[in-house]
Design a protein around this motif. Sequence first.
Motif, mmCIF file in Angstrom:
data_model
loop_
_atom_site.group_PDB
_atom_site.id
_atom_site.type_symbol
_atom_site.label_atom_id
_atom_site.label_comp_id
_atom_site.label_asym_id
_atom_site.label_seq_id
_atom_site.Cartn_x
_atom_site.Cartn_y
_atom_site.Cartn_z
ATOM 1 N N MET B 1 0.832 -1.205 0.000
ATOM 2 C CA MET B 1 0.000 0.000 0.000
ATOM 3 C C MET B 1 0.859 1.243 0.000
ATOM 4 S SD MET B 1 -3.168 -0.491 -0.233
ATOM 5 C CE MET B 1 -4.566 0.193 0.599
ATOM 6 N N VAL B 3 3.911 1.568 -0.820
ATOM 7 C CA VAL B 3 4.734 1.687 -2.006
ATOM 8 C C VAL B 3 3.951 2.314 -3.147
ATOM 9 C CG1 VAL B 3 6.052 0.405 -3.695
ATOM 10 C CG2 VAL B 3 6.072 -0.302 -1.318
ATOM 11 N N SER B 4 2.770 1.792 -3.340
ATOM 12 C CA SER B 4 1.990 2.300 -4.468
ATOM 13 C C SER B 4 1.422 3.668 -4.149
ATOM 14 C CB SER B 4 0.861 1.336 -4.799
ATOM 15 O OG SER B 4 0.055 1.176 -3.643
ATOM 16 N N GLY B 8 3.930 5.385 -7.305
ATOM 17 C CA GLY B 8 3.804 4.196 -8.142
ATOM 18 C C GLY B 8 3.016 4.405 -9.420
ATOM 19 N N ASN B 9 1.948 5.189 -9.369
ATOM 20 C CA ASN B 9 1.103 5.320 -10.540
ATOM 21 C C ASN B 9 1.650 6.304 -11.558
ATOM 22 O OD1 ASN B 9 -0.800 3.528 -9.783
ATOM 23 N ND2 ASN B 9 -1.962 5.021 -8.585
ATOM 24 N N HIS B 35 7.763 -3.633 -13.289
ATOM 25 C CA HIS B 35 6.948 -2.583 -12.697
ATOM 26 C C HIS B 35 6.659 -1.507 -13.727
ATOM 27 C CE1 HIS B 35 5.414 0.270 -9.902
ATOM 28 N NE2 HIS B 35 6.437 1.105 -10.084
ATOM 29 N N ARG B 38 4.105 -2.605 -16.367
ATOM 30 C CA ARG B 38 2.710 -2.594 -15.960
ATOM 31 C C ARG B 38 2.191 -1.161 -15.837
ATOM 32 N NH1 ARG B 38 3.274 -5.399 -11.636
ATOM 33 N NH2 ARG B 38 2.787 -3.589 -10.380
ATOM 34 N N ARG B 42 -1.142 0.732 -17.609
ATOM 35 C CA ARG B 42 -2.213 1.447 -16.897
ATOM 36 C C ARG B 42 -2.255 2.910 -17.275
ATOM 37 N NH1 ARG B 42 -0.480 0.982 -11.038
ATOM 38 N NH2 ARG B 42 -0.018 -1.211 -10.843
ATOM 39 N N LEU B 45 -5.169 4.573 -19.252
ATOM 40 C CA LEU B 45 -6.444 4.534 -18.529
ATOM 41 C C LEU B 45 -6.446 5.565 -17.411
ATOM 42 C CD1 LEU B 45 -9.141 2.992 -18.019
ATOM 43 C CD2 LEU B 45 -7.878 1.724 -16.275
ATOM 44 N N LEU B 46 -5.338 5.545 -16.665
ATOM 45 C CA LEU B 46 -5.276 6.491 -15.556
ATOM 46 C C LEU B 46 -5.267 7.924 -16.061
ATOM 47 C CD1 LEU B 46 -2.751 4.582 -13.320
ATOM 48 C CD2 LEU B 46 -5.151 5.034 -12.841
ATOM 49 N N LEU B 49 -8.633 8.845 -16.792
ATOM 50 C CA LEU B 49 -9.401 8.959 -15.559
ATOM 51 C C LEU B 49 -9.165 10.315 -14.910
ATOM 52 C CD1 LEU B 49 -11.211 6.820 -14.499
ATOM 53 C CD2 LEU B 49 -9.481 6.225 -12.809
ATOM 54 N N PHE B 50 -7.886 10.711 -14.868
ATOM 55 C CA PHE B 50 -7.582 11.969 -14.199
ATOM 56 C C PHE B 50 -8.066 13.171 -14.997
ATOM 57 C CE2 PHE B 50 -4.351 9.476 -11.811
ATOM 58 C CZ PHE B 50 -4.930 9.688 -10.580
#
Lengths: 445, 367
Positions: B1, B3-4, B8-9, B35, B38, B42, B45-46, B49-50
């Motif tokens: 938790m 870490v991300s 992370g994102n 890492h 991946r 994402r 998409l992220l 989303l933002f």
Amino acid sequence: MGNDQQKGSYIVRNVRWWILIAVIALVAAACGDGGAATTSAGETPATTAGEAPATTAGEAPATTGAGTGDLAGVELKVWGGSSGTAEDEALTELLNQFNSETGANAVFEPQQDMTTALNTALAGGDPPDVFYVDSNNLPDLADAGALAPIPEGALTEPDDIYPSLREAFTYDGTWYCPPKDFSTLGLVYDPAALEAAGVAVPTTWEELAAAAEALTTDTQAGLAMGVEYPRWGVFLFQAGADLTNPDVSEITLDTPEAREALQFVADQYASGSFVRPSDVDAGWAGEAFGQGKAAMTIEGNWIVGYLDQTFPDKEWAVAELPAGPAGEGTFAFTVCYGVAESAPNPDASWALIEYLTNSEGALAWTSAFNVMPARESVAETWLNDHPELEAFVTGADYAHRWGFAPGFGDVIGVFNEQANAIVDGDATVDDLISETVSAGEDVIS
Amino acid sequence: MNVSGGSGNRPPRSNLEEEKTSTTLKPPALGRAPHRARLDKREPLLGWLFSAPAVLGLIVFLVIPIVAAVWVSFRDWNGIASIFDSESVGLANYRELLTDDGVRRTDFAISLRNNLYYVLGVVPTQTIIAFILAVILNQKLLKGKGFFRTAYYFPSITSSIAITLIFVFLFQTNGAVNRVLPFQDIDWLDNARGVIHNFLGVFGVEGPAFLTENEFMGLELWDWLAGPSVAMVAIMMLVTWTSVGTFMLIFLAGLQNISPSIEEAAVVDGASSVQRFFRITIPLMRPTIFFVVTLGLIGTWQVFDQVYAGTQGGPRKTTFTPAYLIYFQAFTNSKAGLAAGIAVILFAIIMFFTWVNRKVIRDTGDF
């Protein structure tokens, strides 16, 4: 390990995001519904969408009769293009009386730009319960199927309403809404100026031309009148001409009678005994008259309140418009209370309209103003209170309606443009007729 | 938790950030590659989303209305009933505006003519005046700069309706403008005569036959050449006065971006102040001029407030503009489909003039 943890939290967080978005979407949707719900489903479950079609289809008398009894708690939104605070207050007072008698909650919401506001509300599917409809705007609304016809039995003694006013709100044979009041055009004059010039109140075109000429001095024109169809049109009627035939399927301006009428008016402007208000630096004819820049003007009932307020010392009187070769003619301007085809609660709307337009309501409404009740039976009572305005009332007998066909605004625009060109000396009566006729034929076809 | 929850994102954007990530995530050498992979997946998409709130706003308030306007322009919508009950009429609205002989085409032609003269009058005037004011305000020795900046900018932040109503008073026949002007009184807002016609009239030119007999879009060529009416000229003055302040500020910002060293180098080289203005200031200001002219073109082709509050299209339709015609057709004449057609054509016109402007400014430039 870290990877798994991350993956899990990623999904969790994504889910949170989606939930948040879903919540926002739901809230937005709920708000959208909420607006409509308060007036329809929220208060009167019995009379929502399900019953509405049936009411207009023919069960009207029964439902309307019963409806008046269960108005308790019904929300009614009334929209109108208000002329000022006096009108707002008078209508609000009437609505309050209605509310206290029936338990309903009718509220008047005056609109600055009525047509725009109403069209938007109608197109958006959330119309007010009752709204003003100008006779000129009726064809557009009726043609679009936006107005509900008057249900049978919704009004008491509908025949008591002046036929010319019923006609003004009839489109394609259907009568859509009862007038709230009306105004006609009359000859408003300054008695002192007429006396000084030694002329009597004109009753014919010849007398009008002579009087206007005699009254014209360096600082005062004989008559101030806007250069536009809603004023010039009366001369057409007096000559036995008209812009269109009664059902607005044909342009009938290209006749000798129309030519004679327009030429008569054009000649008066050319000789300087008629003036355009803007030429004497006035915003409209009433202002020019009030300032003494013109001894006469052709205006409607609204000038009375204006003169009382802006020029309280000005002396004035009203006479019927002078008769032309074919007799008398004037315009009646009127506004009705309309109900939308998609009205959420038509029974309550019509109950309110009945209250406002029956002889009692019509009299109560018009006593606060200088407009006239639309019912013949109360004309006398009204006249007792406004004896000086008799000429306006008499005009109702031979008044023509103001209103044509959908999209006819373009044609009136051409007429007004050409009429101004005549006054400017840039066009002739023949130009006006040919341009207006061709524009009219475009629009009607 | 934890870490991300850190960075992370986010893809590492700077070296600094990359270092941070690498120190938190252990062991760096092994964990980093998968890492990153991946994260990259994402990322789109992220990203969406933002940016979703902003994109959603753009779609709802920009994309959908534009698409809807184009769609409505192919329909016979009256603006009153539901839009979905309207009938598709193909190109009928455009034909009525552009090819079919009739009152609507003539009205549209009149509005185009009026607005064309309006643009030709306002855009150069406001650009030049704004530029001159900006150059004056950019002088190092000028005192009271703040006052002048505020004074010139003030009209731009005042309601256009309020300004128009005041100008209507000023332009009355017995109003302040006629009092100040030395010649005879002009009925500014009620004079429908075109100024070019008036000017030619002085020399006795009264519409030669080949101009009065031929017409384009239902309007005589002679009428196309009428020029703006006196009433339109009054509106042009009003708008120029209002908009000069904004453009002056933009020019001022551009001028202050020019490095003083260039100017100094030119002085050392012996360039006169006139030479410096035309050889240095104006070429360096070219992007700003493009920006100001483009904004001016867009704004002037959409003039509405002043017409609506001041003249309502009159006298004799000489202040009709496409934007006012849109309002008239959509809201008072129940012809929303036709109005949408005008809007689409107006959009095309503005695009065209912007493109021409871009061409001209680019082609004459040497950088």
